[in-house]
Motif scaffolding. Structure first.
Motif, short mmCIF file in Angstrom:
data_model
loop_
_atom_site.label_atom_id
_atom_site.label_comp_id
_atom_site.label_asym_id
_atom_site.label_seq_id
_atom_site.Cartn_x
_atom_site.Cartn_y
_atom_site.Cartn_z
N GLY A 155 0.82 -1.21 0.00
CA GLY A 155 0.00 0.00 0.00
C GLY A 155 0.85 1.25 0.00
O GLY A 155 0.32 2.37 -0.13
N GLY A 156 2.17 1.10 0.17
CA GLY A 156 3.03 2.27 0.27
C GLY A 156 2.76 3.01 1.57
O GLY A 156 2.36 2.42 2.58
N LEU A 157 2.96 4.31 1.58
CA LEU A 157 2.74 5.09 2.80
C LEU A 157 1.28 5.06 3.24
O LEU A 157 0.99 5.23 4.42
N ASP A 158 0.36 4.85 2.31
CA ASP A 158 -1.03 4.56 2.68
C ASP A 158 -1.12 3.06 2.97
O ASP A 158 -1.76 2.29 2.26
N LEU A 159 -0.47 2.66 4.06
CA LEU A 159 -0.22 1.25 4.36
C LEU A 159 -1.52 0.48 4.54
O LEU A 159 -2.45 0.94 5.21
N LYS A 160 -1.56 -0.71 3.96
CA LYS A 160 -2.73 -1.57 4.13
C LYS A 160 -2.78 -2.09 5.57
O LYS A 160 -1.74 -2.28 6.21
N PRO A 161 -3.98 -2.41 6.08
CA PRO A 161 -4.06 -3.13 7.36
C PRO A 161 -3.55 -4.55 7.19
O PRO A 161 -3.39 -5.05 6.07
N ALA A 162 -3.27 -5.20 8.32
CA ALA A 162 -2.71 -6.55 8.27
C ALA A 162 -3.56 -7.50 7.44
O ALA A 162 -3.04 -8.29 6.65
N SER A 163 -4.88 -7.41 7.59
CA SER A 163 -5.75 -8.31 6.84
C SER A 163 -5.65 -8.05 5.34
O SER A 163 -5.78 -8.97 4.53
N GLY A 164 -5.38 -6.82 4.96
CA GLY A 164 -5.28 -6.49 3.55
C GLY A 164 -3.99 -6.95 2.91
O GLY A 164 -3.89 -7.00 1.68
N LEU A 165 -2.99 -7.28 3.72
CA LEU A 165 -1.70 -7.72 3.20
C LEU A 165 -1.67 -9.20 2.87
O LEU A 165 -0.79 -9.65 2.14
N LEU A 166 -2.62 -9.97 3.40
CA LEU A 166 -2.51 -11.42 3.33
C LEU A 166 -2.55 -11.95 1.91
O LEU A 166 -1.97 -13.00 1.62
N LEU A 167 -3.24 -11.28 1.00
CA LEU A 167 -3.35 -11.75 -0.37
C LEU A 167 -2.45 -10.98 -1.34
O LEU A 167 -2.54 -11.20 -2.55
N MET A 168 -1.59 -10.12 -0.83
CA MET A 168 -0.89 -9.22 -1.74
C MET A 168 0.25 -9.87 -2.52
O MET A 168 0.82 -9.24 -3.41
N LYS A 169 0.56 -11.12 -2.23
CA LYS A 169 1.48 -11.81 -3.14
C LYS A 169 0.83 -12.00 -4.51
O LYS A 169 1.54 -12.20 -5.50
N LYS A 170 -0.50 -11.93 -4.57
CA LYS A 170 -1.20 -12.12 -5.85
C LYS A 170 -1.35 -10.83 -6.64
O LYS A 170 -1.96 -10.82 -7.70
N ASP A 171 -0.73 -9.72 -6.17
CA ASP A 171 -0.94 -8.46 -6.87
C ASP A 171 -0.16 -8.40 -8.19
O ASP A 171 -0.27 -7.42 -8.92
N MET A 172 0.59 -9.46 -8.47
CA MET A 172 1.20 -9.59 -9.79
C MET A 172 0.39 -10.56 -10.65
O MET A 172 0.87 -11.06 -11.67
N GLY A 173 -0.87 -10.80 -10.26
CA GLY A 173 -1.72 -11.73 -11.00
C GLY A 173 -1.99 -11.29 -12.43
O GLY A 173 -2.17 -12.13 -13.31
N GLY A 174 -2.03 -9.99 -12.68
CA GLY A 174 -2.19 -9.53 -14.06
C GLY A 174 -1.02 -9.94 -14.92
O GLY A 174 -1.19 -10.43 -16.05
N ALA A 175 0.20 -9.77 -14.39
CA ALA A 175 1.39 -10.21 -15.12
C ALA A 175 1.39 -11.71 -15.30
O ALA A 175 1.70 -12.22 -16.40
N ALA A 176 1.03 -12.46 -14.26
CA ALA A 176 1.01 -13.92 -14.36
C ALA A 176 -0.01 -14.39 -15.40
O ALA A 176 0.25 -15.34 -16.15
N THR A 177 -1.15 -13.72 -15.46
CA THR A 177 -2.18 -14.10 -16.43
C THR A 177 -1.74 -13.76 -17.85
O THR A 177 -1.97 -14.53 -18.79
N VAL A 178 -1.10 -12.61 -18.02
CA VAL A 178 -0.56 -12.23 -19.33
C VAL A 178 0.52 -13.22 -19.77
O VAL A 178 0.59 -13.60 -20.95
N ILE A 179 1.35 -13.66 -18.83
CA ILE A 179 2.38 -14.65 -19.17
C ILE A 179 1.73 -15.95 -19.63
O ILE A 179 2.15 -16.55 -20.63
N GLY A 180 0.69 -16.39 -18.94
CA GLY A 180 -0.01 -17.59 -19.37
C GLY A 180 -0.65 -17.43 -20.73
O GLY A 180 -0.59 -18.34 -21.57
N LEU A 181 -1.25 -16.29 -20.99
CA LEU A 181 -1.87 -16.02 -22.30
C LEU A 181 -0.81 -15.98 -23.39
O LEU A 181 -1.00 -16.53 -24.48
N ALA A 182 0.32 -15.35 -23.11
CA ALA A 182 1.41 -15.31 -24.09
C ALA A 182 1.91 -16.71 -24.39
O ALA A 182 2.23 -17.04 -25.55
N GLU A 183 1.98 -17.55 -23.37
CA GLU A 183 2.39 -18.95 -23.58
C GLU A 183 1.42 -19.65 -24.52
O GLU A 183 1.83 -20.38 -25.44
#
Length: 464
Positions: free
Chosen positions: A239-267
């Motif tokens: 979230g940067g300086l507008d920091l997410k709460p702890a609960s909001g951080l739990l899924l943030m490893k997936k915030d590159m999901g757009g890139a991952a989906t584009v990689i799958g589509l390119a494949e």
């Protein structure tokens, strides 16, 4: 990372057991056509063709002779995708073949679902895949379905990997591996070179992290219409300086999901040799907190020259996409696509399983809607609502990255991106990339959304 050939059909010459799949409305006719012993057994089990797990059939000496699975009525079939995939986890190990009066679309869905049911994320814990394998059904394009399944497995692996092991450098490594598989050309603009090459908003979002921001630029194909895919690669979003709460951080490893989906589509595009000129742009960053992090109310000047007031540092995805889109449009692609885990507002509007997309092109929308229904990869068109344009104009700068008011957040984000989409046809997907609970062919965790629909639509959209 994932083996691009790990999900595969059983050999066609294997000695396979039959799995009869039957619609509920056809259950009576099916039972009437069975030998007395099988019919008596199924009736004793209360089998009616309703949606459910497969029922085993016994042969001579008590050995398994096959199985029967109900698909349910029309309502049940509409409510659950990949129902046949349930059998992959329920049937005993061995080779199976589908039997039943399936349409071509139902057959392909069953085949793809069976392969996807074999997906396991086993990087950190050994898990066993189902032992029941499927012979590719007659009439289906087995290789194409295997390509799609393995591309989706790649997307899931990337999303499921924790951020400690999937930062910008690791995301780059996955793209390097894909480029090597398909003889594609890849360049990377790294760190402060982003400023030298006029990609200031990508730099601004990623500069606070010790993991250097970068723009990955892959090109493949020398003829045909041009398609540029831009995927949000925020490998972790505090979230940067507008920091997410702890609960909001739990899924943030997936915030590159757009890139991952584009990689799958390119494949999918490259592995099937779709006759297009493909470009993939992935701004790969980590939105972290440090003394040099961008601040609320900072004003950034984008590659396009438009100024942007940062009214929330947690609305960073549209910033990195905007610079990549401006670069993409300098090549005038025939079709520009953005995919991003962009807004919570999209989930409020449509839920986790139905991602919205935006386009001003009715022909593209019609092709996408038809393809999405055909391949059971649901998407839903939302409007670029021009009346909301003033909400993204803060007065002090050309654009506001996070307008207040709390309404229409997915639409205003899409309108922001459209300001950078100088292409004849543009489609934006606001995806979630997370399966909340186990479902047939979709275990809990990372999942691609929209890629199969777009892949199926591309021939109609591009005329190839």
């Amino acid at each position: 990372m994932t083996d691009p050939h790990r999900l595969a059909f059983a050999p066609a010459d294997a000695d396979a057991l039959p799995l009869h799949v039957v619609r509920q409305e056809d259950a009576g006719d099916f039972l009437a056509g069975q030998p007395l012993a099988a019919r008596t057994w199924l009736e004793a089990q209360g089998w009616t063709g309703a949606a459910g797990d497969p029922v085993l059939l016994a042969g001579d000496g008590g050995a398994v002779a096959g199985a029967v699975m109900g698909l349910g009525d029309a309502t049940a079939r509409a409510r659950q995708r990949f129902a046949v995939a349930r059998a992959a986890a329920k049937l005993p190990a061995g080779v199976w073949t589908l039997k039943g009066d399936l349409t071509a679309e139902e057959r392909d869905e069953a085949a793809l679902g069976w392969l996807l049911a074999g997906y396991r994320f086993d990087r950190y814990r050994s898990t066993k895949a189902p032992g029941a394998r499927l012979v590719a059904p007659d009439g289906c394009d087995a290789r194409r379905i295997e390509v799609i399944a393995n591309a989706e497995a790649l997307t899931r692996d990337l999303i499921n990997t924790p951020a400690a092991d999937m930062g910008p450098a690791e995301l780059q490594a996955a793209v390097v591996a894909m480029a090597e598989r398909h003889a594609a050309r890849l360049t990377c603009i790294l760190g402060d070179d982003l400023l030298a090459q006029n990609l200031p908003m990508i730099h601004a979002v990623g500069r606070a992290s010790p993991r250097a921001p970068r723009l990955l630029d892959l090109r493949w194909g020398d003829s045909g219409p041009s398609v540029t895919l831009v995927g949000k690669g925020v490998c972790f979003d505090t979230g940067g300086l507008d920091l997410k709460p702890a609960s909001g951080l739990l899924l943030m490893k997936k915030d590159m999901g757009g890139a991952a989906t584009v990689i799958g589509l390119a494949e999918m595009i490259m592995a099937t040799r779709l006759p297009v000129r493909l470009r993939v742009l992935i701004p790969a960053v980590e939105n972290a907190v440090s003394g040099n992090a961008m601040r609320p109310r900072d004003i950034l000047t984008s590659r396009k020259g438009l100024t942007v007031e940062v009214n929330n540092t947690d609305a960073e995805g549209r910033l990195v996409l905007a610079d990549a889109m401006a670069l993409a449009c300098e090549d005038a692609p025939d079709l520009l696509v953005t995919m991003a885990t962009l807004t919570g507002a999209a989930r409020v509007a449509l839920g986790a399983d139905l991602p919205p997309y935006y386009t001003d092109d009715d022909t593209v929308a019609q092709a996408l809607d038809q393809a999405a229904r055909r391949v059971r990869d649901p998407v839903w068109r939302m409007p670029f609502w021009d009346a909301y344009e003033p909400q993204i104009e803060p007065g002090i700068a050309d654009l506001d990255n996070a307008p207040g008011g709390g309404m229409a957040g997915s639409i205003t984000a899409a309108l922001f991106l459209r300001r950078f989409a100088d292409a004849p046809r543009y489609v934006h997907f606001d995806i979630y990339c997370n399966q909340i609970s186990d479902a047939p062919a979709r275990p809990k965790g990372g999942v691609g959304q929209g890629a199969r629909a777009l892949f199926a639509a591309l021939p109609a959209v591009l005329g190839v």
